[in-house]
Design an enzyme around this catalytic site. Structure first.
Site, PDB file in Angstrom:
ATOM      1  N   GLN A 142     -14.007   1.196   2.083  1.00 20.43           N
ATOM      2  CA  GLN A 142     -13.715   1.863   0.824  1.00 20.43           C
ATOM      3  C   GLN A 142     -14.841   1.632  -0.172  1.00 20.43           C
ATOM      4  O   GLN A 142     -15.702   0.782   0.016  1.00 20.43           O
ATOM      5  CB  GLN A 142     -12.366   1.362   0.266  1.00 20.43           C
ATOM      6  CG  GLN A 142     -12.151  -0.124   0.381  1.00 20.43           C
ATOM      7  CD  GLN A 142     -10.658  -0.512   0.414  1.00 20.43           C
ATOM      8  OE1 GLN A 142      -9.763   0.326   0.290  1.00 20.43           O
ATOM      9  NE2 GLN A 142     -10.394  -1.787   0.554  1.00 20.43           N
TER      10      GLN A 142
ATOM     11  N   HIS B  72       2.717  -5.812 -10.769  1.00 14.02           N
ATOM     12  CA  HIS B  72       2.944  -6.861  -9.778  1.00 14.02           C
ATOM     13  C   HIS B  72       4.322  -7.510  -9.913  1.00 14.02           C
ATOM     14  O   HIS B  72       4.961  -7.828  -8.905  1.00 14.02           O
ATOM     15  CB  HIS B  72       1.803  -7.891  -9.833  1.00 14.02           C
ATOM     16  CG  HIS B  72       0.509  -7.322  -9.318  1.00 14.02           C
ATOM     17  ND1 HIS B  72      -0.592  -7.109 -10.130  1.00 14.02           N
ATOM     18  CD2 HIS B  72       0.157  -6.873  -8.077  1.00 14.02           C
ATOM     19  CE1 HIS B  72      -1.566  -6.569  -9.397  1.00 14.02           C
ATOM     20  NE2 HIS B  72      -1.144  -6.435  -8.158  1.00 14.02           N
TER      21      HIS B  72
ATOM     22  N   GLU C 264      -6.060  -8.596  -4.023  1.00 15.01           N
ATOM     23  CA  GLU C 264      -6.474  -9.190  -5.315  1.00 15.01           C
ATOM     24  C   GLU C 264      -5.775 -10.512  -5.571  1.00 15.01           C
ATOM     25  O   GLU C 264      -6.095 -11.211  -6.527  1.00 15.01           O
ATOM     26  CB  GLU C 264      -6.158  -8.297  -6.526  1.00 15.01           C
ATOM     27  CG  GLU C 264      -6.358  -6.840  -6.397  1.00 15.01           C
ATOM     28  CD  GLU C 264      -5.076  -6.188  -5.899  1.00 15.01           C
ATOM     29  OE1 GLU C 264      -4.396  -6.809  -5.059  1.00 15.01           O
ATOM     30  OE2 GLU C 264      -4.793  -5.068  -6.331  1.00 15.01           O
TER      31      GLU C 264
ATOM     32  N   ASP D  20      -4.981  -8.316   4.674  1.00 15.49           N
ATOM     33  CA  ASP D  20      -5.762  -7.290   3.973  1.00 15.49           C
ATOM     34  C   ASP D  20      -7.012  -6.999   4.782  1.00 15.49           C
ATOM     35  O   ASP D  20      -7.832  -7.874   5.043  1.00 15.49           O
ATOM     36  CB  ASP D  20      -6.125  -7.772   2.561  1.00 15.49           C
ATOM     37  CG  ASP D  20      -6.662  -6.630   1.712  1.00 15.49           C
ATOM     38  OD1 ASP D  20      -6.067  -6.316   0.679  1.00 15.49           O
ATOM     39  OD2 ASP D  20      -7.697  -6.038   2.105  1.00 15.49           O
TER      40      ASP D  20
ATOM     41  N   ASP E 161      -5.913  -4.808  10.221  1.00 14.89           N
ATOM     42  CA  ASP E 161      -5.017  -3.723   9.854  1.00 14.89           C
ATOM     43  C   ASP E 161      -3.580  -4.245   9.804  1.00 14.89           C
ATOM     44  O   ASP E 161      -3.080  -4.840  10.781  1.00 14.89           O
ATOM     45  CB  ASP E 161      -5.141  -2.605  10.894  1.00 14.89           C
ATOM     46  CG  ASP E 161      -4.217  -1.454  10.581  1.00 14.89           C
ATOM     47  OD1 ASP E 161      -4.497  -0.700   9.629  1.00 14.89           O
ATOM     48  OD2 ASP E 161      -3.179  -1.325  11.277  1.00 14.89           O
TER      49      ASP E 161
ATOM     50  N   ASP F 162       1.633  -3.499  -0.346  1.00  9.41           N
ATOM     51  CA  ASP F 162       0.844  -3.211  -1.549  1.00  9.41           C
ATOM     52  C   ASP F 162      -0.468  -2.564  -1.120  1.00  9.41           C
ATOM     53  O   ASP F 162      -1.524  -3.187  -1.127  1.00  9.41           O
ATOM     54  CB  ASP F 162       0.592  -4.538  -2.294  1.00  9.41           C
ATOM     55  CG  ASP F 162      -0.227  -4.343  -3.554  1.00  9.41           C
ATOM     56  OD1 ASP F 162      -0.164  -3.252  -4.146  1.00  9.41           O
ATOM     57  OD2 ASP F 162      -0.932  -5.286  -3.953  1.00  9.41           O
TER      58      ASP F 162
ATOM     59  N   PRO G 144      -7.526   4.168   4.589  1.00  9.08           N
ATOM     60  CA  PRO G 144      -7.067   3.087   5.463  1.00  9.08           C
ATOM     61  C   PRO G 144      -5.546   2.953   5.551  1.00  9.08           C
ATOM     62  O   PRO G 144      -5.045   2.326   6.475  1.00  9.08           O
ATOM     63  CB  PRO G 144      -7.692   1.831   4.833  1.00  9.08           C
ATOM     64  CG  PRO G 144      -8.006   2.204   3.427  1.00  9.08           C
ATOM     65  CD  PRO G 144      -8.252   3.672   3.410  1.00  9.08           C
TER      66      PRO G 144
END
Lengths: 307, 307, 307, 307
Positions: free
Chosen positions: A33, A64, A88, A108, A140, A158, A167
């Site tokens: 990305q 969140h 994050e 992630d 993945d 998320d 993705p």
């Protein structure tokens, strides 16, 4: 427009938002990305993936807290938690406020994105990555879930919006939700962000709600306004065992009282607001019959992702 | 941005939205404001005043139902209704769905704006201007209220945001709300739109809530997401006699059942959502102590209205 | 940016211009292209094809005089003229000012574009379509030229920039210019617009110059500033028989004196300016060795024409 | 518009340009102006003052060579040179290529702007500030000239466009040019940049030309296309003693041959192009009769500089 420097986010072929651009902190491509970290006048520091604001310093707490806490309340127990995406670290930060949590697994795909978050997005993770209960895998999320044999109490999805070529394109399908179901304990719960719930752009949200219903017996869509997303935003909560509306005010308030760390957005009254959907939206959800499948996926950015 | 023609709305010095522009139906100045009627890709036909979208074909029902029905439910009786502003006729359209209404007085300063609405905004008024119960006056709503001697059951304030130099600058002050109070029957209720309730732009909303509290004993702020306003939007409801939360589900549903004309947005569940404010917003409202006065007015567009 | 309605033209991935948009006179697709006729604040009425301003009321005289008159001066005689493209009629308008012209053939693929020009762009054609010397064919200009057996004195190529997938992609190749050569009388001349000559975007211009040199013995590139194109604009003039610089001031001025209809842009001093290229541009043209061929065409909008 | 980060320059109420924004190198206010140094996709590093691109890495050579060399050729001798403005050092860089120069005085009001140029704009000054012939004063150029008693051979005026409230508002008036005249030796020459020469925006250029004619016997307007200014750009050259057109090709080429340092833009052919103005522009200049005076100054940005 006396200002000269602008950040533009085009959300559909027909609309978008613009923001005064104060600082370009980072811009670069990972294998998966295009990542930008910018500071904009109205929302402070923002994480931007493929041109879409993912969360902002000013209102990430809304997103969140809204994503994490309802599902944590709904699950029978909250020991082992899986976060699909969430690089994050802010989802983990909220999860870790629940004292029963013993194990947080973040899956992630994008290791560089996570490294950038660690360096630049301190307000997001605030030490979550250092917590000994947290492990992180770069692969993945769908493959991870499909092959995982032990089970989780809560799975929090998320991920970016489903987008052809993106993705997360196949992480909103019935097949995916079936795998999630199989990966949950009996009292387990799942939540996923579910794109815009705006009156003129709610087709994908409705389809996700309908698809989750194919996999789970109890499904509660909810809506929260995230100002930096410039739209009311949809979420889908699901459980193997009960409906969120069955939770009493007492239970909710007692559980939130025991959290370590204060919440700024979520409490019982907020909860009530989130799960009280406007009539037109409930009607749209009722009428939706499209099931997202691997063979018929859906894209939130049908024309914008042409590259 | 393969499209070439765009409508931009700058809402603060730091942010705004853009929309594909399909048709410029009208653009011109009246004595009071710059009026545009345009068709944009995401929201259809829109009324734009001084560069701000006032309402759109796609979601005006949300705004107008949200503005009108709570106050109609809250008032003891609904015979005589005053609408301050509301020249598109959509507030009157919703008011007239209540069968007890005998008298609707619209006071909208700008005769040309009303004439344009009659011609171009059929979906908004849908015959409301032809209803024999409706009278319309073209004068300043504040002056009208101050000098009016008989009283109303409900006063609905549907004006542009307060803005230095704009026509509604002094229609959000304590002095104005005092006049409104005096112009209401004992069981009367008032509602006003009250600008953005977005986390980073809620100062004016909070000040309006606080100011209305100086004039009325019962005040209920509420928030509705209006997609074409690109923000959660604040409203302030007030009554001489009771709190909206004292109304029972039964009463609300029975009253709505008796309406002539269907609602698409508002029902009991929607109502619950509107009046359940998120925690950070309730905290911000609690902390606000600014009272808007004629001698210390407040502007929602502090720098943009420089001309 | 107090104005709300804007026309944006993106010319490369990295830059573009914006204009206040006052009126959308027409917008629609033909079989070949997207056509818009708009009125913008800075340039008045404009013809826009596939998002690019083709010409504006305010400065179309510059473009059309610059395109037409040098080649008309250069050709031995000016009886039979072919215009490839030029469907707005302004090229024909300028050509018809030369009294020797007996025959003007316009070959413009897009019949709807021509019909729209007739209706909306009066200032462009000013009666040219009604002139008995003018005939118009709606077909591909390249095919027309390839199959045409009799010859022309002058061929004026007034087509959109070459663009992958666009209608003029193969009308800037060596093969095309060879056909043009064969379709010209011995003293014949050709001119083509040749895209931007801007210091940071002159590769396509240089390639066209180099390619025309493969087909013609005498080639003169020239540059004119067209304000609505937001760049210095390149043209390529070519002749079978002589160089434009061999024309005397006396000859040029005498010929222009005999025109029917006044020129606003072009005269001897203007001519001198157009053919005096800046040093860096002459150097860039010298270094160019790319020949555009059917097998290796070139696109002026390499990434923007993704659809 | 797949890119998210844009730099916008609005040049009039009705038009402007946009550029992909790659890096914000500096942004801040000095006492006199807002300065930004940015990197944009189409032009590389740019100096931006009060929102207007002053010069870009890619084409500053065009602007600076065009500004400096004609006046250096025109003056009888080139020993003592005054630069009004020019704080980036690029005018001095070009001036220093003339071997006869013994003394370069830069008078630039804004010390911080000069310091920023020294740090960030190496390509502009390339050591000019270190040259022992160069002195720099930070004060108002007009006051400097009015009070200066000894004389210069050449005065080069490189200031922002005149703008109400801007620092150069009164440096385009007859009174200023009279002072410049008095500050020049008998064979002296002056040049000033003179805003846009675009067909729809040439009023200020024409007024400057007309005003300089009130002060000097020989005046030559000229036009150069500066791509990053998005317009053909006007300059006014003036001399106490002769017209630029009286200079022979031989003299020009011999003088340029003796320069230390190569030119990329300016040579004899370029020179010819610059001084050959299009007909419509010559006509507009002829018709202009406005004289800019201290009592009737002119602004290039009549409405944009409202602050």
């Amino acid at each position: 427009m006396l200002n000269s420097k602008w950040f533009l986010e085009q959300t559909t072929d027909h609309e978008g938002s613009f923001h005064s651009l104060e600082e370009i902190i980072y811009a670069g491509n990972t294998r998966y990305q295009h990542i930008e970290i910018v500071r904009i006048g109205s929302y402070g520091k923002c994480l931007v993936i493929d041109g879409k604001i993912q969360s902002s310093e000013v209102d990430e707490f809304i997103y969140h807290e809204a994503l994490v806490h309802p599902t944590m309340l709904l699950a029978d127990s909250c020991n082992k938690i899986l976060i699909a995406g969430g690089g994050e670290g802010a989802v983990a930060r909220e999860v870790l406020k629940h004292p029963s949590v013993s194990d947080v697994t973040i899956v992630d795909l994008d290791e560089i994105a996570v490294a950038l978050s660690k360096q630049y997005l301190l307000q997001w993770h605030r030490g979550a990555f250092q917590d000994s209960r947290v492990r992180i895998f770069h692969e993945d999320a769908r493959k991870f879930i499909e092959r995982h044999t032990s089970k989780f109490d809560v799975i929090i999805v998320d991920l970016p919006e489903p987008s052809d070529g993106g993705p997360a394109f196949l992480l909103y399908t019935k097949e995916f939700y079936d795998s999630v179901y199989n990966c949950l304990n009996e009292g387990g719960a799942m939540v996923t962000q579910a794109t815009s719930a705006s009156v003129n752009n709610l087709k994908v949200f409705a389809a996700i709600v309908n698809t989750v219903k194919e996999a789970f017996p109890y499904v509660n869509p909810y809506v929260v306004n995230i100002p930096s997303f410039f739209a009311p935003w949809g979420f889908v909560l699901s459980s193997k065992k009960r409906d969120i509306l069955s939770l009493s005010r007492q239970y909710i308030e007692d559980t939130l009282d025991r959290l370590t760390g204060e919440l700024r957005f979520y409490d019982y009254e907020t909860h009530q607001g989130m799960f009280s959907l406007p009539k037109y939206l409930r009607n749209a959800l009722k009428q939706e019959d499209f099931v997202i499948k691997d063979s018929s996926p859906i894209s939130f950015y049908p024309s914008l992702n042409r590259k």
